[in-house]
Design an enzyme around this catalytic site. Structure first.
Site, PDB file in Angstrom:
ATOM      1  N   SER A   1       0.799  -1.229   0.000  1.00 58.77           N
ATOM      2  CA  SER A   1       0.000   0.000   0.000  1.00 58.77           C
ATOM      3  C   SER A   1       0.829   1.275   0.000  1.00 58.77           C
ATOM      4  O   SER A   1       0.329   2.332  -0.351  1.00 58.77           O
ATOM      5  CB  SER A   1      -0.934   0.000   1.199  1.00 58.77           C
ATOM      6  OG  SER A   1      -0.190  -0.091   2.393  1.00 58.77           O
TER       7      SER A   1
ATOM      8  N   HIS B   1      -5.083  -4.281  -1.962  1.00 58.28           N
ATOM      9  CA  HIS B   1      -4.850  -3.337  -3.061  1.00 58.28           C
ATOM     10  C   HIS B   1      -4.757  -4.025  -4.420  1.00 58.28           C
ATOM     11  O   HIS B   1      -4.542  -3.365  -5.428  1.00 58.28           O
ATOM     12  CB  HIS B   1      -3.575  -2.525  -2.798  1.00 58.28           C
ATOM     13  CG  HIS B   1      -3.721  -1.623  -1.620  1.00 58.28           C
ATOM     14  ND1 HIS B   1      -4.182  -0.323  -1.709  1.00 58.28           N
ATOM     15  CD2 HIS B   1      -3.533  -1.857  -0.293  1.00 58.28           C
ATOM     16  CE1 HIS B   1      -4.245   0.209  -0.508  1.00 58.28           C
ATOM     17  NE2 HIS B   1      -3.853  -0.696   0.371  1.00 58.28           N
TER      18      HIS B   1
ATOM     19  N   LYS C   1     -11.657  -0.559  -1.330  1.00 58.79           N
ATOM     20  CA  LYS C   1     -10.800   0.029  -2.363  1.00 58.79           C
ATOM     21  C   LYS C   1     -11.457  -0.191  -3.732  1.00 58.79           C
ATOM     22  O   LYS C   1     -12.363   0.549  -4.080  1.00 58.79           O
ATOM     23  CB  LYS C   1      -9.398  -0.532  -2.238  1.00 58.79           C
ATOM     24  CG  LYS C   1      -8.923  -0.279  -0.788  1.00 58.79           C
ATOM     25  CD  LYS C   1      -7.531  -0.555  -0.505  1.00 58.79           C
ATOM     26  CE  LYS C   1      -7.247  -0.548   0.983  1.00 58.79           C
ATOM     27  NZ  LYS C   1      -7.592   0.669   1.700  1.00 58.79           N
TER      28      LYS C   1
END
Ligand code: PMP
Length: 393
Positions: free
Chosen positions: A185, A213, A244
């Site tokens: 990240s 991610h 996300k």
């Protein structure tokens, strides 16, 4: 000695920060204009630091699904998954995630943070060992602390260091769980997962990968780094978040170990918090469906990522080790990072500022994250703002 005396250091740092950049900790998104634009401090800015990789929080299908769920089931479940907080939609989403990853079992948690907290505090205990990449997310560290497992860190993305520790720590009757992230990240780099998977098999360890991610970002079907690296069978547990690429709130763990179900009964972060709201579950379900049927979103995201990474590198900025939708721009001095961050905002571009000790190597980072929803013109504007910052310096 008062209760608040221990915060003296934080207070002193805040005072320095406020002198340099009063807006930093008080950023308020005053209005959302689109997936990539908002009003901050009364002015229109391009959002280039939001983890909104696919632009789905504002997609019609996701918004409509969330609205329908609110109409039908209300605004909150008012209960934990263990009590009255499991609706048929939570179970249906667990099935969808299992189907998406081709795994037998999935648990949906209230956030990605609580998914890691639950897994690391419950799956392993004081008699087990966790070997984790030094750059792992705070939720992984916190989960280890909660469960009291023995923790050893290996150097970030260093397979030799991991193997050295495995050799030293391997004992009969001790389970070893290796923990890492797919796409990191902070630096936006991938784990060397193929090599790690082979070391894991050699030493008979277990492997958990946090794909927070990389879901929807990597792999032919968007299943993350495990898919891209072709080692899904070697990964025992995949943890992910809805916050996300899915544009919602929630988290999950998916696995082929059928015993995963036991975690529901033994895990405090599953039992002692309210479940994700019907709207969040419905939005995540609709977003997962879009990830499955629109691989072109991933392609758009990577076009933008490659373009900005190339432009920033060309300008001489110290960027991350590889092109990625997460692009850190590193500054040795915190004061220079502050000044650059302020100037970017003046130029109409918002990025995240990350300060030590949250950064991996003690440098300050301006962390950009790209979205499939950015146009190439916006990517150019972001690059242009960085160029103006560089010229000023
Ligand atoms: N894991 C990683 C690697 C993350 O970056 C984050 C969020 N920053 C989380 C877990 C936690 O996810 P959530 O926002 O859903 O709590």
């Amino acid at each position: 000695m008062g209760l608040f005396d221990k915060f003296e250091n934080i207070t002193a740092s805040l005072n320095v920060i406020e002198q340099q950049c009063c807006a930093f900790f008080n950023i308020i998104i005053e209005e959302i204009l689109s997936a990539t634009e908002a009003v901050i401090n009364g002015r229109r800015v391009i959002l280039a630091g939001t983890n909104n990789y696919l632009g789905l929080p504002l997609r019609k299908e996701c918004k409509e699904a969330a609205c329908r769920a609110i109409e039908k089931e209300g605004t909150g479940t008012t209960g934990s998954r263990m009590a009255n907080g499991t609706y048929s939609s939570h179970v249906a989403l667990e099935q969808d995630i299992s189907d998406f990853y081709g795994r037998s079992n999935t648990i949906v948690f209230t956030t990605g943070y609580s998914a890691n907290l639950a897994m690391l505090s419950t799956l392993v205990g004081p008699k087990d060992i966790v070997l984790l990449d030094a750059d792992c997310h705070a939720s992984i560290y916190d989960g280890c602390r909660l469960g009291g497992v023995q923790v050893y860190r290996f150097r970030h993305n260093d397979v030799d260091d991991l193997e050295k520790r495995l050799k030293r720590l391997r004992k009969q009757d001790t389970n070893i769980l290796i923990v890492l992230e797919g796409l990191y990240s902070m630096l936006g780099d991938r784990a060397p997962l193929r090599e790690i998977a082979s070391v894991k098999e050699e030493y008979g360890a277990y492997l958990l990968v946090d794909e927070a991610h990389s879901l929807g970002v990597l792999g032919n079907r968007g299943r993350g780094l495990s898919e891209e690296a072709g080692v899904e069978d070697a990964v025992d547990f995949i943890v992910g978040t809805f916050s996300k690429s899915l544009g919602s709130v929630g988290g999950f763990c998916t696995s082929n170990h059928k015993e995963l179900e036991i975690i529901r009964y033994a895990s405090r972060p599953y039992v002692f918090t309210a479940s994700s709201s019907p709207a969040n579950i419905a939005a995540a379900k609709a977003a997962l469906e879009i990830i499955r049927r629109e691989p072109q979103l991933r392609e758009r995201l990577w076009e933008n990522a490659d373009a900005l990474y190339g432009r920033l590198k060309e300008m001489g900025f110290r960027v991350g080790p590889e092109p990625s939708p997460i692009i850190p721009v590193r500054f040795e001095e915190v004061a220079r990072a502050f000044s650059a961050w302020n100037r970017l905002l003046d130029q109409g571009v918002y990025v995240n500022m990350v300060l030590p000790p949250a950064t991996p190597d003690g440098t300050a980072l301006l962390r950009c994250s790209l979205s499939a929803a950015h146009t190439m013109e916006q990517v150019e504007k972001i690059a242009g703002a960085f160029s103006a910052v560089r010229d000023f310096e």
